[in-house]
Design an enzyme around this catalytic site. Structure first.
Site, PDB file in Angstrom:
ATOM      1  N   GLU A  83      85.912 -45.138 -10.301  1.00 18.92           N
ATOM      2  CA  GLU A  83      86.156 -44.956 -11.048  1.00 18.92           C
ATOM      3  C   GLU A  83      84.486 -43.699 -12.129  1.00 18.92           C
ATOM      4  O   GLU A  83      83.942 -44.729 -11.863  1.00 18.92           O
ATOM      5  CB  GLU A  83      86.559 -45.461 -12.388  1.00 18.92           C
ATOM      6  CG  GLU A  83      88.496 -46.012 -11.590  1.00 18.92           C
ATOM      7  CD  GLU A  83      89.111 -45.404 -11.515  1.00 18.92           C
ATOM      8  OE1 GLU A  83      88.919 -44.285 -11.516  1.00 18.92           O
ATOM      9  OE2 GLU A  83      90.216 -45.474 -11.297  1.00 18.92           O
ATOM     10  N   CYS A 146      92.600 -51.106 -17.689  1.00 15.76           N
ATOM     11  CA  CYS A 146      91.761 -50.654 -16.623  1.00 15.76           C
ATOM     12  C   CYS A 146      90.565 -49.854 -17.388  1.00 15.76           C
ATOM     13  O   CYS A 146      89.693 -50.172 -17.221  1.00 15.76           O
ATOM     14  CB  CYS A 146      91.533 -50.049 -15.490  1.00 15.76           C
ATOM     15  SG  CYS A 146      92.628 -52.050 -14.603  1.00 15.76           S
ATOM     16  N   HIS A 170      88.829 -49.901  -8.545  1.00 16.23           N
ATOM     17  CA  HIS A 170      89.911 -49.823  -8.592  1.00 16.23           C
ATOM     18  C   HIS A 170      90.467 -50.408  -6.801  1.00 16.23           C
ATOM     19  O   HIS A 170      89.981 -49.834  -5.391  1.00 16.23           O
ATOM     20  CB  HIS A 170      91.506 -49.177  -8.387  1.00 16.23           C
ATOM     21  CG  HIS A 170      91.861 -49.129 -10.424  1.00 16.23           C
ATOM     22  ND1 HIS A 170      91.305 -47.874 -11.107  1.00 16.23           N
ATOM     23  CD2 HIS A 170      92.066 -50.450 -10.996  1.00 16.23           C
ATOM     24  CE1 HIS A 170      91.426 -48.658 -11.947  1.00 16.23           C
ATOM     25  NE2 HIS A 170      92.249 -49.735 -12.749  1.00 16.23           N
TER      26      HIS A 170
END
Length: 218
Positions: A83, A146, A170
């Site tokens: 991310e 998240c 992830h």
């Protein structure tokens, strides 16, 4: 005498209709391991708004890590996604594990709109691909727990522990999860564990990120 570095890696408890969460199934396998000269400490986070952050902050205070990698499940994604950014919004499409479902609320009322990961995201993706693990950079961590954890983590580090780097990875469903959803991609647990080992190694080796690797965003 040089102090050994420490890495904090977290995974989530199961949520929704799942009975396992691959993020914790993988992260817990690294507890006590030594990778790239650093000791790994693994902690499980509840899939609950706010409570997850309280647990994360307590773990950071306890472990005093040099690096924090939070791992989450992204069912439906085919590869490991690193991310890039977390945004200051909670917008839950399903309730968390305590029935909370915040809609369009800030994570930190006085916080900035977003934080960028302080992990070397390009180096991690390149390291994964070089090892034959499918990986890409993600431009959105969603708006569920998240993203909540990633934003809260980076805000906490920026305000209190600016020397600590952190971010979120992830991971896909495990095969036993994907088997219940026709056509859904999955990744073997052993591959996920290898991916986390590589991510830690690349993050420790690269204090600065490498140039953009031409990744296609997901």
């Amino acid at each position: 005498m040089t102090t050994q570095k420490t890495v904090l890696i977290t995974g989530f408890e199961p949520f929704g209709k799942e009975t396992i969460n691959p993020s914790w199934e993988a992260a817990k396998q690294l507890q006590g391991r030594e990778l790239c000269g650093a000791r790994v400490e693994a902690r499980q986070l509840p899939c609950v708004f706010d409570v997850s952050l309280a647990c994360l902050y307590a773990a950071i205070d306890d472990v005093q890590p040099d690096l924090v990698i939070a791992v989450g499940q992204a069912g439906g994604r085919p590869n490991i996604t690193v991310e890039r950014v977390a945004i200051n919004i909670n917008d839950a499409s399903i309730p968390d594990n305590q029935g909370n479902q915040p809609i369009n609320t800030p994570i930190v009322a006085t916080g900035p709109a977003a934080y960028f990961a302080t992990l070397p995201i390009n180096a991690i993706v390149k390291g994964l691909r070089d090892a034959g693990v499918p990986a890409s950079i993600s431009q959105t961590a969603g708006t569920f727990v998240c993203n909540h954890v990633m934003y809260g983590l980076l805000h906490h580090l920026a305000c209190i522990y600016p020397e600590i780097r952190g971010g979120v990875l992830h991971i896909p469903y495990l095969p036993e999860q994907a088997a219940r959803y026709s056509g859904t991609p999955s990744m073997a647990l052993e591959t996920v564990i290898t991916a986390l080992e590589i991510a830690i190694d690349e993050a420790l080796k690269n204090s600065e990120d490498i140039a953009n690797n031409g990744d296609t965003a997901h």
